[in-house]
Design an enzyme around this catalytic site. Structure first.
Site, short mmCIF file in Angstrom:
data_model
loop_
_atom_site.label_atom_id
_atom_site.label_comp_id
_atom_site.label_asym_id
_atom_site.label_seq_id
_atom_site.Cartn_x
_atom_site.Cartn_y
_atom_site.Cartn_z
N ALA A 196 -65.34 50.97 -79.44
CA ALA A 196 -65.51 49.54 -79.69
C ALA A 196 -64.39 48.81 -78.95
CB ALA A 196 -65.40 49.27 -81.18
N LYS A 197 -64.69 47.61 -78.50
CA LYS A 197 -63.61 46.81 -77.88
C LYS A 197 -62.99 46.00 -79.02
CE LYS A 197 -62.78 44.03 -73.76
NZ LYS A 197 -61.56 44.70 -73.31
N ALA A 198 -62.21 46.72 -79.82
CA ALA A 198 -61.65 46.17 -81.06
C ALA A 198 -60.21 45.74 -80.83
CB ALA A 198 -61.72 47.22 -82.15
N TYR A 249 -55.62 47.32 -79.25
CA TYR A 249 -54.84 46.78 -78.14
C TYR A 249 -53.33 46.79 -78.37
CZ TYR A 249 -58.80 46.17 -75.30
OH TYR A 249 -59.88 46.46 -74.51
#
Ligand code: PMP
Length: 290
Positions: free
Chosen positions: A158-160, A164
């Site tokens: 997921a680009k959660a 980051y």
């Protein structure tokens, strides 16, 4: 414009179905998304007013949201339409687009399932993540002191937003030490990716890129695999160890923001920008404006 803070610009941001004046696009400090990183996002680009792979980015946004059990209260078609509307409303041709989905402030408990899911889309002019000079000389990467975590520790596909923290720490360190970026290994010590871009290596006219089992399988990475196939370039998708870094002739990063960015060095290893990478850069530049 480029140096202006992101909360103090002219323009419009689409939030929960409405166009909001840029400076009024605010959220409450007790938002679950802000406190616990219950947020997912996208980074998309438009070239000459046309959004590259808009549907793919929107599909990934929905996948990321579902993975975190957030229900976006719009259809993918509605989000695609809103993305185009944002571009038009802000009179943008070449632009970076940032859709973001987050949990609201209705509940502070960690599960957050009673919160409302919000969505916003902003866009601004942003030519390239790395400068033309950095491209020409080749990026200088350090070995990051932070690792990508395993698929058992977080939803790594997921680009959660929560994922980051690793990228932020590694890039801060790279900037502080005068590098352009950092090569991040995964939890097993395998080569994974850079801080916000995937990585490819060149050896004897063939490409080598890590198996995406501990990092985001980028949309640009997939585009480059298609472009390589069109050129008949053989690609090895496999485990790559740091001990192999000295074996390659070339190296480049791929990402929506970074596009195709040649790497000149990783720690003590040097790479040349050869015809194979130049060819792929040309193909990519043509593909995004097709
Ligand atoms: N890895 C990470 C950690 C990223 O943030 C990005 C940028 N989204 C990528 C890889 C490249 O993904 P894409 O090509 O889909 O932009």
């Amino acid at each position: 414009m480029l140096d202006q803070p992101y909360d103090d610009r002219d323009g419009w941001i689409w939030i929960d179905g409405k166009m909001v004046p840029w400076r009024e696009a605010k959220i409450h400090v007790l938002s679950h998304g802000l406190n616990y990183a219950s947020a997912v996002f996208e980074g998309t680009r438009a070239y000459g007013g046309k959004i590259f792979k808009c549907e793919e980015h929107t599909a990934r946004l929905f996948y990321s949201a579902e993975t975190l059990r957030m229900k976006i209260p719009y259809s993918q078609d509605e989000v695609n339409a809103a993305t185009r509307e944002v571009l038009q409303k802000n009179n943008l041709g070449d632009a970076y687009i940032r859709p973001l989905v987050w949990r609201g402030p209705e509940q502070m408990g960690i599960a957050g399932l009673k919160t409302q899911t919000h969505i916003m889309i902003a866009a601004w002019f942003w030519p390239s993540y790395f400068t033309p000079e950095q491209h020409e000389r080749g990026l200088r990467l350090m070995m990051a002191n932070w690792q990508r975590i395993s698929a058992k520790a977080a939803p790594i596909h997921a680009k959660a937003s929560g994922l980051y923290v690793t990228s932020t720490m590694a890039k801060q360190e790279a900037d502080a030490l005068g590098y352009d970026d950092a090569l991040v290994l995964d939890h097993r010590g395998h080569v994974a990716e850079a801080t916000v871009a995937n990585i490819f290596f060149v050896k004897n006219g063939e490409l080598h890129t890590p198996t995406p089992d501990a990092f985001l399988d980028g949309i640009t990475r997939q585009t480059v695999l298609e472009l390589a196939a069109r050129r008949g370039i053989k690609v090895h998708i496999r485990t790559i160890l740091p001990s192999e870094l000295g074996d390659f002739d070339g190296c480049f990063l791929t990402g929506t923001a970074a596009e195709i960015a040649p790497v000149g060095e990783i720690a003590e290893h040097r790479y040349k920008l050869g015809d194979l990478v130049r060819g792929l850069m040309q193909d990519y530049a043509a593909e995004v404006r097709k």
